[in-house]
Motif scaffolding. Structure first.
Motif, PDB file in Angstrom:
ATOM      1  N   PRO A 240       0.826  -1.222   0.000  1.00  0.00           N
ATOM      2  CA  PRO A 240       0.000   0.000   0.000  1.00  0.00           C
ATOM      3  C   PRO A 240       0.858   1.270   0.000  1.00  0.00           C
ATOM      4  O   PRO A 240       1.994   1.269   0.483  1.00  0.00           O
ATOM      5  N   LYS A 241       0.283   2.327  -0.519  1.00  0.00           N
ATOM      6  CA  LYS A 241       1.044   3.575  -0.672  1.00  0.00           C
ATOM      7  C   LYS A 241       1.565   4.104   0.662  1.00  0.00           C
ATOM      8  O   LYS A 241       2.667   4.640   0.731  1.00  0.00           O
ATOM      9  N   TRP A 242       0.756   3.988   1.707  1.00  0.00           N
ATOM     10  CA  TRP A 242       1.191   4.504   2.996  1.00  0.00           C
ATOM     11  C   TRP A 242       2.439   3.766   3.490  1.00  0.00           C
ATOM     12  O   TRP A 242       3.323   4.358   4.120  1.00  0.00           O
ATOM     13  N   LEU A 243       2.531   2.454   3.163  1.00  0.00           N
ATOM     14  CA  LEU A 243       3.680   1.671   3.586  1.00  0.00           C
ATOM     15  C   LEU A 243       4.916   2.047   2.761  1.00  0.00           C
ATOM     16  O   LEU A 243       6.034   2.132   3.303  1.00  0.00           O
ATOM     17  N   VAL A 244       4.729   2.289   1.481  1.00  0.00           N
ATOM     18  CA  VAL A 244       5.832   2.746   0.629  1.00  0.00           C
ATOM     19  C   VAL A 244       6.370   4.069   1.171  1.00  0.00           C
ATOM     20  O   VAL A 244       7.589   4.268   1.279  1.00  0.00           O
ATOM     21  N   SER A 245       5.455   4.985   1.518  1.00  0.00           N
ATOM     22  CA  SER A 245       5.857   6.286   2.062  1.00  0.00           C
ATOM     23  C   SER A 245       6.562   6.136   3.408  1.00  0.00           C
ATOM     24  O   SER A 245       7.519   6.864   3.713  1.00  0.00           O
ATOM     25  N   TYR A 246       6.087   5.191   4.198  1.00  0.00           N
ATOM     26  CA  TYR A 246       6.682   4.962   5.513  1.00  0.00           C
ATOM     27  C   TYR A 246       8.124   4.477   5.384  1.00  0.00           C
ATOM     28  O   TYR A 246       9.033   4.991   6.055  1.00  0.00           O
ATOM     29  N   VAL A 247       8.359   3.485   4.519  1.00  0.00           N
ATOM     30  CA  VAL A 247       9.718   2.972   4.293  1.00  0.00           C
ATOM     31  C   VAL A 247      10.614   4.090   3.778  1.00  0.00           C
ATOM     32  O   VAL A 247      11.759   4.259   4.222  1.00  0.00           O
ATOM     33  N   ASN A 248      10.084   4.881   2.854  1.00  0.00           N
ATOM     34  CA  ASN A 248      10.836   6.005   2.304  1.00  0.00           C
ATOM     35  C   ASN A 248      11.221   6.993   3.411  1.00  0.00           C
ATOM     36  O   ASN A 248      12.362   7.477   3.485  1.00  0.00           O
ATOM     37  N   GLY A 249      10.284   7.290   4.304  1.00  0.00           N
ATOM     38  CA  GLY A 249      10.538   8.256   5.365  1.00  0.00           C
ATOM     39  C   GLY A 249      11.591   7.780   6.359  1.00  0.00           C
ATOM     40  O   GLY A 249      12.470   8.559   6.763  1.00  0.00           O
ATOM     41  N   VAL A 250      11.520   6.506   6.750  1.00  0.00           N
ATOM     42  CA  VAL A 250      12.489   5.963   7.705  1.00  0.00           C
ATOM     43  C   VAL A 250      13.901   6.003   7.127  1.00  0.00           C
ATOM     44  O   VAL A 250      14.856   6.450   7.782  1.00  0.00           O
ATOM     45  N   LEU A 251      14.042   5.542   5.884  1.00  0.00           N
ATOM     46  CA  LEU A 251      15.372   5.485   5.286  1.00  0.00           C
ATOM     47  C   LEU A 251      15.933   6.876   4.992  1.00  0.00           C
ATOM     48  O   LEU A 251      17.140   7.107   5.121  1.00  0.00           O
ATOM     49  N   ARG A 252      15.077   7.804   4.610  1.00  0.00           N
ATOM     50  CA  ARG A 252      15.562   9.167   4.352  1.00  0.00           C
ATOM     51  C   ARG A 252      15.994   9.848   5.648  1.00  0.00           C
ATOM     52  O   ARG A 252      16.978  10.594   5.665  1.00  0.00           O
ATOM     53  N   ALA A 253      15.277   9.602   6.722  1.00  0.00           N
ATOM     54  CA  ALA A 253      15.686  10.159   8.013  1.00  0.00           C
ATOM     55  C   ALA A 253      17.037   9.588   8.436  1.00  0.00           C
ATOM     56  O   ALA A 253      17.912  10.312   8.930  1.00  0.00           O
ATOM     57  N   LEU A 254      17.216   8.286   8.231  1.00  0.00           N
ATOM     58  CA  LEU A 254      18.484   7.649   8.569  1.00  0.00           C
ATOM     59  C   LEU A 254      19.619   8.197   7.700  1.00  0.00           C
ATOM     60  O   LEU A 254      20.706   8.504   8.197  1.00  0.00           O
ATOM     61  N   SER A 255      19.375   8.329   6.410  1.00  0.00           N
ATOM     62  CA  SER A 255      20.415   8.816   5.495  1.00  0.00           C
ATOM     63  C   SER A 255      20.782  10.264   5.791  1.00  0.00           C
ATOM     64  O   SER A 255      21.929  10.673   5.600  1.00  0.00           O
TER      65      SER A 255
END
Length: 430
Positions: free
Chosen positions: A88-103
């Protein structure tokens, strides 16, 4: 992983090495990755779907450990994989947000340093394993063991010296821009640091010039020396590494046999012997040691029993092992029962005056000296004996003559004990 790779048409063959690096890297650093991800995730990792968690681990591993992969590629490719899996889109956005915060944060010792996390978390090992090592080896050695477990191991070969000398083989590798060095302990060993190609692509593979085998394992086979004409049994042959080496070492007038009850491993054993040109000279048994003892009247002068074990000495080659133990002590006791049964069966196949070598790829007392002590208590006709190893191996033996190898730069962790069966005089009883 092999089955998955065989179904994928990779445009660049180097991609298979990248896939292996990701899989092994995530397994090695899993606990550390989870700790980092927990800091950035507003959802508990324990409640995530397995696919989501693994995607985040793969992305985080690239960001934290793979300098050659651009940050944007690590994030974007992970997000793309989640999207392509129809999440689902919300999960795609969630993964994107976690990894971008880490990076964006990069490596922050103030958040992820040892002052904030325990060493077992930082070194990505279970608490029970770390505490056991601490008890046996102290803090400095424990840290070294954990760090070795998290590194990619060197490729080590056992050469067939009747086919090619070590010097010539190393020269042939050098002509192909493959760096190799002699082993440190036995003359058959060649170490190829940093090699990531296919084993079958090395020169001499189809000619039976070598088998892949850690140098520690090669030392175990030599525990049966001196090699006299007689009958030899590799009682837990696996895929045949030690069987092949034994064939190199025993005199021509000897009879060599190997048993392996697992059908998959037995098939690989036959394949390896075929490649080495030994299929017709070694007697093979696809039965358990217990059944072999029941079905044959043959007795052996020397028996090698490389017993099934926890594998805690070879974690760097099998990084998932550390996560497969729910309760370390209980699991080790279960292995001990199996190992004790096997050594008893092997003893019944040995002639008086024969040699039995018991070995594991474990560093844990429950699987090693405790098994040997238990066996000797019930079999007083057996005595420990110091093996005749090369001089270079002497410092690896303890006061009892047991071989003890702790994971190091060029070898894994192993244990081996040489036991001799006393010749009883006529009419006497053990």
């Amino acid at each position: 992983m092999d089955r998955m790779l065989s179904r994928i048409d990779l445009i660049d063959p180097r991609d298979s090495h990248l896939i292996m690096a990701l899989v092994y890297g995530v397994l090695r650093h899993q606990r550390y990755l989870d700790a980092v991800l927990s800091y950035y995730s507003r959802h508990p990792l324990s409640k995530m779907k397995e696919f989501t968690l693994q995607a985040l681990r793969v992305g985080a591993f690239q960001l934290l450990f793979m300098d050659r992969i651009p940050i944007s590629a690590a994030v974007n490719e992970t997000v793309k994989a989640v999207r392509n899996a129809y999440q689902p889109k919300w999960l795609v956005s969630y993964v994107n947000g976690v990894l971008r915060a880490l990076s964006k944060d990069g490596y922050r010792p103030d958040l992820w340093g040892e002052d904030n996390w325990s060493l077992p978390v930082k070194l990505s090992h279970p608490d029970w394993f770390y505490e056991r090592c601490l008890k046996h080896y102290g803090s400095k050695k424990t840290r070294e063991i954990c760090e070795y477990n998290n590194r990619q191991p060197c490729l080590t070969l056992c050469l067939n010296l009747s086919a090619v000398s070590r010097e010539r083989f190393i020269d042939i590798l050098a002509s192909r821009d493959i760096r190799a060095i002699p082993g440190r302990y036995v003359q058959e060993a060649v170490i190829i640091p940093g090699y990531s190609g296919r084993i079958s692509g090395l020169p001499g593979y189809n000619l039976g010039w070598f088998m892949v085998q850690d140098e520690g394992a090669q030392m175990i086979t030599r525990m049966l020396a001196p090699f006299q004409p007689g009958s030899y049994l590799d009682a837990c042959a696996g895929v045949g590494g030690k069987t092949v080496q034994l064939n190199f070492l025993v005199p021509r007038a000897s009879r060599l046999s190997a048993s392996e009850p697992n059908q998959k491993r037995f098939n690989l054993l036959k394949e390896n012997l075929q490649r080495m040109g030994l299929a017709s000279v070694i007697n093979l048994y696809n039965i358990s040691l217990q059944d072999l003892r029941r079905q044959t009247e043959a007795r052996y002068n020397s028996i090698l029993i490389d017993a099934p074990c926890s594998g805690l000495g070879v974690i760097r080659r099998h990084p998932d092992i550390r996560w497969n133990f729910i309760n370390g002590a209980i699991d080790l006791r279960n292995y001990q029962e199996i190992q004790s049964g096997l050594i008893e069966e092997a003893a019944g196949l040995l002639v008086d005056g024969g040699i039995l070598v018991y070995a594991t790829c474990s560093t844990e007392p429950e699987e090693n000296e405790e098994v040997v002590a238990r066996f000797l208590d019930h079999n007083p006709q057996f005595k420990p004996e110091c093996p005749e190893l090369p001089e270079s191996c002497g410092r690896l033996l303890d006061e009892q003559g047991f071989l003890r190898l702790i994971p190091g730069k060029y070898h894994d962790g192993f244990f081996a004990a040489r036991l001799v069966k006393t010749r009883w005089e006529s009419g006497s009883k053990p």
